[in-house]
Design a protein around this motif. Structure first.
Motif, PDB file in Angstrom:
ATOM      1  N   THR A  48      -0.281  10.295   8.346  1.00 42.40           N
ATOM      2  CA  THR A  48       0.734  10.198   9.391  1.00 42.40           C
ATOM      3  C   THR A  48       1.826   9.187   9.053  1.00 42.40           C
ATOM      4  OG1 THR A  48      -0.610   8.584  10.591  1.00 42.40           O
ATOM      5  CG2 THR A  48      -0.861  10.913  11.210  1.00 42.40           C
ATOM      6  N   ASP A  49       1.586   8.340   8.060  1.00 42.66           N
ATOM      7  CA  ASP A  49       2.580   7.349   7.654  1.00 42.66           C
ATOM      8  C   ASP A  49       2.929   7.594   6.192  1.00 42.66           C
ATOM      9  OD1 ASP A  49       4.236   5.174   7.277  1.00 42.66           O
ATOM     10  OD2 ASP A  49       2.803   3.691   8.037  1.00 42.66           O
ATOM     11  N   VAL A  50       4.031   8.300   5.968  1.00 40.28           N
ATOM     12  CA  VAL A  50       4.495   8.630   4.623  1.00 40.28           C
ATOM     13  C   VAL A  50       5.933   8.138   4.496  1.00 40.28           C
ATOM     14  CG1 VAL A  50       4.899  10.462   2.950  1.00 40.28           C
ATOM     15  CG2 VAL A  50       3.015  10.675   4.573  1.00 40.28           C
ATOM     16  N   ARG A  51       6.166   7.287   3.506  1.00 33.29           N
ATOM     17  CA  ARG A  51       7.473   6.652   3.326  1.00 33.29           C
ATOM     18  C   ARG A  51       8.002   6.923   1.924  1.00 33.29           C
ATOM     19  NH1 ARG A  51       5.599   0.659   5.540  1.00 33.29           N
ATOM     20  NH2 ARG A  51       4.450   1.463   7.355  1.00 33.29           N
ATOM     21  N   PRO A  52       9.303   6.805   1.747  1.00 27.88           N
ATOM     22  CA  PRO A  52       9.849   6.958   0.387  1.00 27.88           C
ATOM     23  C   PRO A  52       9.526   5.731  -0.464  1.00 27.88           C
ATOM     24  CG  PRO A  52      11.606   6.440   1.927  1.00 27.88           C
ATOM     25  CD  PRO A  52      10.364   6.630   2.746  1.00 27.88           C
ATOM     26  N   VAL A  53       9.457   5.936  -1.771  1.00 27.27           N
ATOM     27  CA  VAL A  53       9.266   4.834  -2.714  1.00 27.27           C
ATOM     28  C   VAL A  53      10.588   4.066  -2.790  1.00 27.27           C
ATOM     29  CG1 VAL A  53       8.844   4.220  -5.120  1.00 27.27           C
ATOM     30  CG2 VAL A  53       7.545   6.087  -4.067  1.00 27.27           C
ATOM     31  N   THR A  54      10.549   2.805  -2.404  1.00 27.94           N
ATOM     32  CA  THR A  54      11.757   1.977  -2.465  1.00 27.94           C
ATOM     33  C   THR A  54      11.527   0.713  -3.281  1.00 27.94           C
ATOM     34  OG1 THR A  54      11.186   0.922  -0.367  1.00 27.94           O
ATOM     35  CG2 THR A  54      12.674   2.834  -0.272  1.00 27.94           C
ATOM     36  N   GLY A  55      10.378   0.602  -3.923  1.00 27.78           N
ATOM     37  CA  GLY A  55      10.088  -0.559  -4.756  1.00 27.78           C
ATOM     38  C   GLY A  55       8.791  -1.233  -4.359  1.00 27.78           C
ATOM     39  N   MET A  56       8.363  -2.132  -5.203  1.00 26.89           N
ATOM     40  CA  MET A  56       7.093  -2.813  -5.000  1.00 26.89           C
ATOM     41  C   MET A  56       7.117  -3.763  -3.813  1.00 26.89           C
ATOM     42  SD  MET A  56       4.834  -1.658  -7.031  1.00 26.89           S
ATOM     43  CE  MET A  56       5.586  -0.053  -6.802  1.00 26.89           C
ATOM     44  N   GLU A  57       8.299  -4.259  -3.452  1.00 21.20           N
ATOM     45  CA  GLU A  57       8.370  -5.158  -2.304  1.00 21.20           C
ATOM     46  C   GLU A  57       7.951  -4.442  -1.012  1.00 21.20           C
ATOM     47  OE1 GLU A  57       8.300  -8.273  -0.017  1.00 21.20           O
ATOM     48  OE2 GLU A  57       8.540  -8.411  -2.190  1.00 21.20           O
ATOM     49  N   ALA A  58       8.313  -3.167  -0.872  1.00 25.07           N
ATOM     50  CA  ALA A  58       7.895  -2.406   0.306  1.00 25.07           C
ATOM     51  C   ALA A  58       6.374  -2.265   0.346  1.00 25.07           C
ATOM     52  CB  ALA A  58       8.557  -1.028   0.314  1.00 25.07           C
ATOM     53  N   LEU A  59       5.766  -2.024  -0.804  1.00 26.88           N
ATOM     54  CA  LEU A  59       4.304  -1.932  -0.869  1.00 26.88           C
ATOM     55  C   LEU A  59       3.668  -3.274  -0.542  1.00 26.88           C
ATOM     56  CD1 LEU A  59       1.690  -0.396  -1.563  1.00 26.88           C
ATOM     57  CD2 LEU A  59       2.095  -1.002  -3.960  1.00 26.88           C
ATOM     58  N   ALA A  60       4.194  -4.345  -1.121  1.00 26.56           N
ATOM     59  CA  ALA A  60       3.669  -5.683  -0.831  1.00 26.56           C
ATOM     60  C   ALA A  60       3.812  -6.000   0.653  1.00 26.56           C
ATOM     61  CB  ALA A  60       4.393  -6.723  -1.679  1.00 26.56           C
ATOM     62  N   GLY A  61       4.933  -5.586   1.246  1.00 28.59           N
ATOM     63  CA  GLY A  61       5.138  -5.803   2.676  1.00 28.59           C
ATOM     64  C   GLY A  61       4.128  -5.040   3.516  1.00 28.59           C
ATOM     65  N   ALA A  62       3.805  -3.823   3.106  1.00 25.93           N
ATOM     66  CA  ALA A  62       2.809  -3.036   3.830  1.00 25.93           C
ATOM     67  C   ALA A  62       1.441  -3.695   3.754  1.00 25.93           C
ATOM     68  CB  ALA A  62       2.744  -1.616   3.265  1.00 25.93           C
ATOM     69  N   VAL A  63       1.096  -4.219   2.590  1.00 23.91           N
ATOM     70  CA  VAL A  63      -0.183  -4.932   2.433  1.00 23.91           C
ATOM     71  C   VAL A  63      -0.196  -6.155   3.345  1.00 23.91           C
ATOM     72  CG1 VAL A  63      -1.604  -6.252   0.807  1.00 23.91           C
ATOM     73  CG2 VAL A  63      -0.636  -4.055   0.110  1.00 23.91           C
ATOM     74  N   ARG A  64       0.896  -6.901   3.385  1.00 22.15           N
ATOM     75  CA  ARG A  64       0.983  -8.065   4.277  1.00 22.15           C
ATOM     76  C   ARG A  64       0.880  -7.638   5.739  1.00 22.15           C
ATOM     77  NH1 ARG A  64       4.809  -9.745   0.390  1.00 22.15           N
ATOM     78  NH2 ARG A  64       6.515  -8.874   1.614  1.00 22.15           N
ATOM     79  N   ASP A  65       1.595  -6.561   6.114  1.00 22.66           N
ATOM     80  CA  ASP A  65       1.574  -6.081   7.496  1.00 22.66           C
ATOM     81  C   ASP A  65       0.172  -5.664   7.944  1.00 22.66           C
ATOM     82  OD1 ASP A  65       4.296  -6.528   7.597  1.00 22.66           O
ATOM     83  OD2 ASP A  65       4.840  -4.396   7.445  1.00 22.66           O
ATOM     84  N   LEU A  66      -0.621  -5.174   7.008  1.00 19.39           N
ATOM     85  CA  LEU A  66      -2.004  -4.796   7.319  1.00 19.39           C
ATOM     86  C   LEU A  66      -2.932  -6.009   7.386  1.00 19.39           C
ATOM     87  CD1 LEU A  66      -2.336  -1.610   5.069  1.00 19.39           C
ATOM     88  CD2 LEU A  66      -2.325  -1.672   7.580  1.00 19.39           C
ATOM     89  N   GLY A  67      -2.408  -7.195   7.100  1.00 23.94           N
ATOM     90  CA  GLY A  67      -3.206  -8.412   7.122  1.00 23.94           C
ATOM     91  C   GLY A  67      -4.112  -8.546   5.909  1.00 23.94           C
ATOM     92  N   LEU A  68      -3.728  -7.907   4.796  1.00 21.53           N
ATOM     93  CA  LEU A  68      -4.591  -7.879   3.621  1.00 21.53           C
ATOM     94  C   LEU A  68      -4.045  -8.674   2.437  1.00 21.53           C
ATOM     95  CD1 LEU A  68      -5.488  -4.098   3.834  1.00 21.53           C
ATOM     96  CD2 LEU A  68      -6.933  -6.037   4.462  1.00 21.53           C
ATOM     97  N   ALA A  69      -3.033  -9.495   2.666  1.00 22.82           N
ATOM     98  CA  ALA A  69      -2.422 -10.233   1.559  1.00 22.82           C
ATOM     99  C   ALA A  69      -3.431 -11.126   0.843  1.00 22.82           C
ATOM    100  CB  ALA A  69      -1.246 -11.062   2.065  1.00 22.82           C
ATOM    101  N   ARG A  70      -4.413 -11.616   1.549  1.00 20.68           N
ATOM    102  CA  ARG A  70      -5.441 -12.461   0.932  1.00 20.68           C
ATOM    103  C   ARG A  70      -6.762 -11.704   0.776  1.00 20.68           C
ATOM    104  NH1 ARG A  70      -2.931 -16.700  -0.731  1.00 20.68           N
ATOM    105  NH2 ARG A  70      -1.640 -17.863   0.699  1.00 20.68           N
ATOM    106  N   GLY A  71      -6.711 -10.401   1.011  1.00 19.00           N
ATOM    107  CA  GLY A  71      -7.915  -9.586   0.889  1.00 19.00           C
ATOM    108  C   GLY A  71      -8.216  -9.245  -0.564  1.00 19.00           C
ATOM    109  N   ARG A  72      -9.352  -8.624  -0.754  1.00 18.34           N
ATOM    110  CA  ARG A  72      -9.738  -8.162  -2.095  1.00 18.34           C
ATOM    111  C   ARG A  72      -9.198  -6.745  -2.275  1.00 18.34           C
ATOM    112  NH1 ARG A  72     -15.588  -7.640  -4.793  1.00 18.34           N
ATOM    113  NH2 ARG A  72     -14.838  -7.592  -6.917  1.00 18.34           N
ATOM    114  N   ILE A  73      -8.268  -6.581  -3.201  1.00 15.58           N
ATOM    115  CA  ILE A  73      -7.549  -5.324  -3.375  1.00 15.58           C
ATOM    116  C   ILE A  73      -7.887  -4.725  -4.729  1.00 15.58           C
ATOM    117  CG2 ILE A  73      -5.264  -4.258  -3.526  1.00 15.58           C
ATOM    118  CD1 ILE A  73      -4.281  -6.525  -1.675  1.00 15.58           C
ATOM    119  N   GLY A  74      -8.273  -3.458  -4.709  1.00 18.96           N
ATOM    120  CA  GLY A  74      -8.544  -2.730  -5.940  1.00 18.96           C
ATOM    121  C   GLY A  74      -7.382  -1.823  -6.282  1.00 18.96           C
ATOM    122  N   THR A  75      -7.224  -1.516  -7.559  1.00 23.62           N
ATOM    123  CA  THR A  75      -6.187  -0.600  -8.000  1.00 23.62           C
ATOM    124  C   THR A  75      -6.823   0.612  -8.660  1.00 23.62           C
ATOM    125  OG1 THR A  75      -5.933  -1.736 -10.125  1.00 23.62           O
ATOM    126  CG2 THR A  75      -4.465  -2.410  -8.350  1.00 23.62           C
TER     127      THR A  75
END
Length: 147
Positions: free
Chosen positions: A102-129
Motif C-alpha cells: 500500500t506504500d509504494v514510492r519512486p526511487v529518489t535516492g538513499m536519503e529517502a530510504l534512510a528517512g523511511a527507516v528513521r520514520d519507522l523508528g528503526l535507525a538504531r535497530g538491527r537491519i539486514g540487507t
C-alpha cells in the motif's frame, strides 16, 4: 478514468497472487527475522543479470519493477521505493497493479530510504540487507548505497 478503474483494468490483465499468499510469505520472513534478531530488512532489486536480480523484491512485494528497494520491518507495514519519479505520472503503476503493497514510492535516492527507516523508528535497530548474488554474478548492492 479514476484510480479504482485503472487498478481494476490493470489487475484483470496481470497475474495476481492472493493476499493469503502474501501473508504466508510475510509471516515466514518475519519469523526468520525474529530468530536472527533483525528489526528490518532492506531488500534490493535490479534488472541486472537478466532480471534475476529482482527475484527477492518480486517475491516480497509482488511488484515487477526493474529496480527498487523494499523496507520490510519485522512489525508494521513495509514500503517500497521502485522505479524513477517520471514513471508515476499520471498514476503510480506499481501501486495500482498489485494489492500486496500500500506504500509504494519512486526511487529518489538513499536519503529517502534512510528517512523511511528513521520514520519507522528503526535507525538504531538491527537491519539486514538482501540483494542478489550467485557464482556467476557478484552481489548487486553498490558500495555507495550500502554506506
Amino acid at each position: 478514468m479514476g484510480r479504482a478503474q485503472v487498478r481494476e483494468t490493470l489487475t484483470a490483465h496481470l497475474p495476481q497472487l492472493s493476499l493469503a499468499e502474501r501473508d504466508r510469505r510475510w509471516a515466514g520472513l518475519r519469523e526468520a527475522m525474529g530468530r536472527r534478531g533483525l528489526d528490518c530488512l532492506l531488500v534490493w532489486g535490479t534488472d541486472r543479470f537478466y532480471g534475476m536480480g529482482t527475484a527477492n523484491l518480486r517475491y516480497l512485494t509482488h511488484i515487477a519493477a526493474k529496480q527498487g528497494i523494499c523496507c520490510f520491518p519485522r512489525e508494521g507495514d513495509p514500503l517500497a521505493f521502485v522505479e524513477n519519479v517520471h514513471m508515476y505520472h499520471p498514476y503510480g503503476p506499481y501501486l495500482l497493479s498489485q494489492e500486496w503493497m500500500t506504500d509504494v514510492r519512486p526511487v529518489t535516492g538513499m536519503e529517502a530510504l534512510a528517512g523511511a527507516v528513521r520514520d519507522l523508528g528503526l535507525a538504531r535497530g538491527r537491519i539486514g540487507t538482501v540483494g542478489y548474488g550467485s557464482a556467476l554474478r557478484q552481489h548487486i548492492i553498490a558500495y555507495q548505497e550500502y554506506q
